[in-house]
Design a protein around this motif. Structure first.
Motif, mmCIF file in Angstrom:
data_model
loop_
_atom_site.group_PDB
_atom_site.id
_atom_site.type_symbol
_atom_site.label_atom_id
_atom_site.label_comp_id
_atom_site.label_asym_id
_atom_site.label_seq_id
_atom_site.Cartn_x
_atom_site.Cartn_y
_atom_site.Cartn_z
ATOM 1 N N UNK A 155 46.294 27.145 19.748
ATOM 2 C CA UNK A 155 47.371 27.143 20.744
ATOM 3 C C UNK A 155 48.683 26.685 20.120
ATOM 4 N N UNK A 156 49.770 27.405 20.479
ATOM 5 C CA UNK A 156 51.121 27.022 20.072
ATOM 6 C C UNK A 156 51.947 26.810 21.341
ATOM 7 N N UNK A 157 52.582 25.660 21.450
ATOM 8 C CA UNK A 157 53.449 25.356 22.593
ATOM 9 C C UNK A 157 54.876 25.293 22.078
ATOM 10 N N UNK A 158 55.729 26.110 22.674
ATOM 11 C CA UNK A 158 57.117 26.226 22.236
ATOM 12 C C UNK A 158 58.006 25.441 23.191
ATOM 13 N N UNK A 159 58.855 24.572 22.644
ATOM 14 C CA UNK A 159 59.785 23.740 23.410
ATOM 15 C C UNK A 159 59.078 23.037 24.569
ATOM 16 N N UNK A 160 58.123 22.172 24.265
ATOM 17 C CA UNK A 160 57.380 21.482 25.321
ATOM 18 C C UNK A 160 58.294 20.560 26.128
ATOM 19 N N UNK A 161 57.953 20.378 27.405
ATOM 20 C CA UNK A 161 58.693 19.410 28.211
ATOM 21 C C UNK A 161 58.267 18.004 27.786
ATOM 22 N N UNK A 162 58.972 17.010 28.282
ATOM 23 C CA UNK A 162 58.754 15.637 27.831
ATOM 24 C C UNK A 162 57.315 15.154 28.058
ATOM 25 N N UNK A 163 56.721 15.394 29.234
ATOM 26 C CA UNK A 163 55.333 14.929 29.428
ATOM 27 C C UNK A 163 54.349 15.602 28.462
ATOM 28 N N UNK A 164 54.535 16.917 28.224
ATOM 29 C CA UNK A 164 53.631 17.630 27.314
ATOM 30 C C UNK A 164 53.776 17.103 25.894
ATOM 31 N N UNK A 165 55.019 16.890 25.462
ATOM 32 C CA UNK A 165 55.260 16.366 24.123
ATOM 33 C C UNK A 165 54.657 14.979 23.971
ATOM 34 N N UNK A 166 54.814 14.147 24.999
ATOM 35 C CA UNK A 166 54.257 12.793 24.947
ATOM 36 C C UNK A 166 52.731 12.843 24.880
ATOM 37 N N UNK A 167 52.128 13.764 25.650
ATOM 38 C CA UNK A 167 50.665 13.886 25.659
ATOM 39 C C UNK A 167 50.142 14.273 24.279
ATOM 40 N N UNK A 168 50.754 15.274 23.658
ATOM 41 C CA UNK A 168 50.270 15.730 22.359
ATOM 42 C C UNK A 168 50.607 14.750 21.241
ATOM 43 N N UNK A 169 51.676 13.984 21.417
ATOM 44 C CA UNK A 169 51.983 12.946 20.434
ATOM 45 C C UNK A 169 50.898 11.876 20.446
#
Length: 596
Positions: A251-265
């Motif tokens: 899976x590739x996520x392009x320009x994730x929103x803040x919650x998604x970025x925080x989750x994957x971080x």
């Protein structure tokens, strides 16, 4: 706006970074006719382009450092050099110039189109992937003829990350963030991969390719998050887009929103902590909580892969895919001596650990060179391949068996026969082995004893397991082909890829049958397909009684961690429940397995 792109998972891990597109659009060439007096001049331009391309690749080879990932790249560069040295591509293009008076570039592209059609017609997924090698070589020759720089120039000339692997960019919320670089490309050549290693790149996203593509092979060897087969990714992703590459899920996520970025971080950090914890298990014996000792082996393609297997803690080689010594040889098969040297190198590299060598798994659907390929219905996964091809070519087969027997004089070796389905095949294979021994005795060459095994990868073999076990010292389950043949799903066909399911009840029933009968006969059963390295299935396989796993070296420690946390006896009843279920995957991924 956030968007997701689904591709093919070929490695593991999570990469978060900024996109660096690599422009590899096909070169457009002019089409024109040359005057008769200019024909030989055009042919000379072709020859010079090929010569310069070979020179460039040899210069790249000199940059290799000799580590494990470099050995993967060296093998791929060798393939590219062999293709360039093969006169057929240059000869065919030259004939297009001489007979049709096409300009050199047009003549070469025309031959590429012909070869592309031939590769597209191949049933074997690995060989279909090799079409990209030809495309990349033609692109390189065309650039050499034009005097253009390599395709990587634009990427390598841009600002690079600092020593921490980060470059300052705008994050999705507008704030400045330090993010590593993620390459996005239509396709990647081995030489590109080498140059990536000299910089700091966190991952790869590629439009083309599959699990057998060179990008996938190198990504696994380098243990870098990568997603291939992500169609149109290079068109949809812009420079400096923030990307999340979840390699395990493809899976590739392009320009994730803040919650998604925080989750994957958080998930990325957790995975890194887990990897560090797994590394501490390197020298810990693979023993379950209830005292069951488990054998963890590695799958390799070439002798140069053995150091990586040792570094990962492999107890031996469970599958040496000898066909990689035969491929891309343009009809020149490796002789007994060459094979002996390769097998001996692997045996000596494993320092007393057993090396299991599978006899060549190649045939009608895996032509030895593109000039020998078959067309139409003859080219089939059900055709003349693996042991069928070996028995049809007894001189070749015995040369391989002699090489394996001679290597056994230098350390412990097993031989493994692939795709057996008939008792007549078993008898013939064993007869050929005895003939190879007799030939070595007659010549006075030293050879050693070895254990003899059979691959269980067609339903007939699984259903005849009692008879197989009477003839062999051990068996090895090849789950990739067993799944393909049980479900009648071509694992190389993207249109039916969603139907390829190793957890299908029928597949699991066959696996369980083989393990059960192996235990009853006191014979070792190893599992060497992709399922062996899938940590979701480790506990199920333990519960079914499997005690020997063979997988890619990068997967060993993760599987060992699952083993150390498991109680094999306690898993038995749960595993039987999975076998009885109509939806096994739901139980495998459910909370029940985690609680055991």
């Amino acid at each position: 706006m956030m968007q997701t792109i689904q591709g093919i998972a070929v490695s593991r891990g999570i990469a978060i970074g900024r996109a660096v597109p690599l422009g590899r659009e096909p070169i457009r060439v002019r089409h024109y006719l040359v005057a008769p007096a200019q024909v030989e001049q055009e042919v000379a331009r072709l020859q010079q382009g090929f010569a310069l391309a070979v020179q460039q690749l040899r210069q790249v080879q000199q940059m290799l450092t000799g580590d494990d990932a470099s050995s993967e790249l060296a093998a791929l560069l060798d393939v590219h050099l062999m293709l360039l040295d093969d006169a057929s591509l240059l000869t065919a293009a030259s004939e297009n110039v001489r007979q049709r008076r096409y300009n050199a570039e047009w003549a070469l592209v025309l031959q590429l189109e012909q070869l592309s059609r031939e590769f597209d017609a191949m049933d074997d997924g690995y060989l279909r992937e090799r079409k990209s090698d030809i495309e990349q070589l033609v692109e390189r020759v065309l650039r050499c003829m034009r005097g253009e720089a390599a395709a990587m120039g634009d990427v390598l000339s841009q600002p690079q990350p600092d020593a921490t692997g980060a470059a300052e960019v705008q994050g999705p919320g507008g704030e400045l963030q330090n993010l590593p670089l993620i390459i996005v490309a239509r396709d990647l050549a081995p030489t590109d991969m080498l140059q990536f290693r000299q910089k700091v790149f966190a991952g790869f996203v590629v439009d083309t390719g599959g699990s057998a593509s060179h990008t996938a092979i190198v990504a696994r060897s380098m243990d870098i998050p990568a997603v291939v087969g992500a169609k149109q990714a290079s068109a949809r992703i812009r420079r400096d887009d923030c990307l999340i590459v979840h390699a395990d899920a493809g899976l590739v996520i392009v320009n994730p929103d803040a919650p998604t970025l925080a989750h994957y971080t958080r998930l990325q950090q957790a995975l890194e902590v887990r990897r560090q914890r797994q590394q501490l298990l390197l020298h810990t014996p693979a023993v379950t909580r209830d005292g069951e000792t488990i054998e963890l082996l590695a799958n390799v393609e070439l002798p140069s892969d053995c150091p990586a297997a040792l570094a990962a803690g492999a107890q031996g080689i469970g599958l040496f895919r000898s066909e990689f010594l035969f491929m891309d040889r343009h009809g020149q098969l490796p002789d007994e001596e060459e094979q002996f040297q390769a097998y001996r190198q692997a045996v000596e590299a494993m320092q007393g650990r057993t090396v299991t060598i599978r006899t060549v798994d190649i045939g009608a659907d895996k032509p030895l060179s593109r000039t020998e390929q078959r067309h139409g219905d003859e080219q089939s996964a059900l055709g003349l391949r693996a042991i069928r091809w070996s028995l049809a070519e007894p001189q070749m087969f015995r040369a391989q068996l002699r090489g394996i027997l001679r290597a056994a004089a230098h350390g412990p070796v097993n031989v493994l026969f692939p795709m057996l389905a008939q008792l007549s095949e078993i008898r013939q294979a064993l007869e050929q082995l005895e003939m190879a021994r007799a030939e070595l005795r007659a010549t006075g060459l030293a050879f050693g004893d070895l254990q003899v095994g059979a691959m269980i990868e067609v339903p007939a073999a699984a259903l005849m397991i009692d008879q197989f076990l009477r003839h062999f010292d051990f068996v090895s389950i090849g789950t990739n082909d067993l799944t393909q043949y049980t479900l009648a799903v071509d694992r190389a066909d993207e249109s039916v890829a969603h139907l390829f399911d190793g957890t299908h009840p029928a597949v699991l029933q066959l696996i369980a049958l083989v393990i059960r009968q192996g235990l009853a006969h006191g014979k070792k059963v190893c599992l060497c397909g992709e399922m062996a390295g899938d940590t979701r299935l480790t506990r199920l396989l333990l519960g079914l009684g499997l005690r020997s796993f063979s997988m890619h070296p990068a997967q060993l420690l993760a599987v060992k961690e699952q083993i150390l946390q498991s109680d094999a006896k306690a898993l038995r009843n749960w595993a039987e429940g999975v076998l009885r279920s109509e939806e096994p995957l739901q139980l495998i991924e459910g909370e029940g397995a985690e609680l055991i």
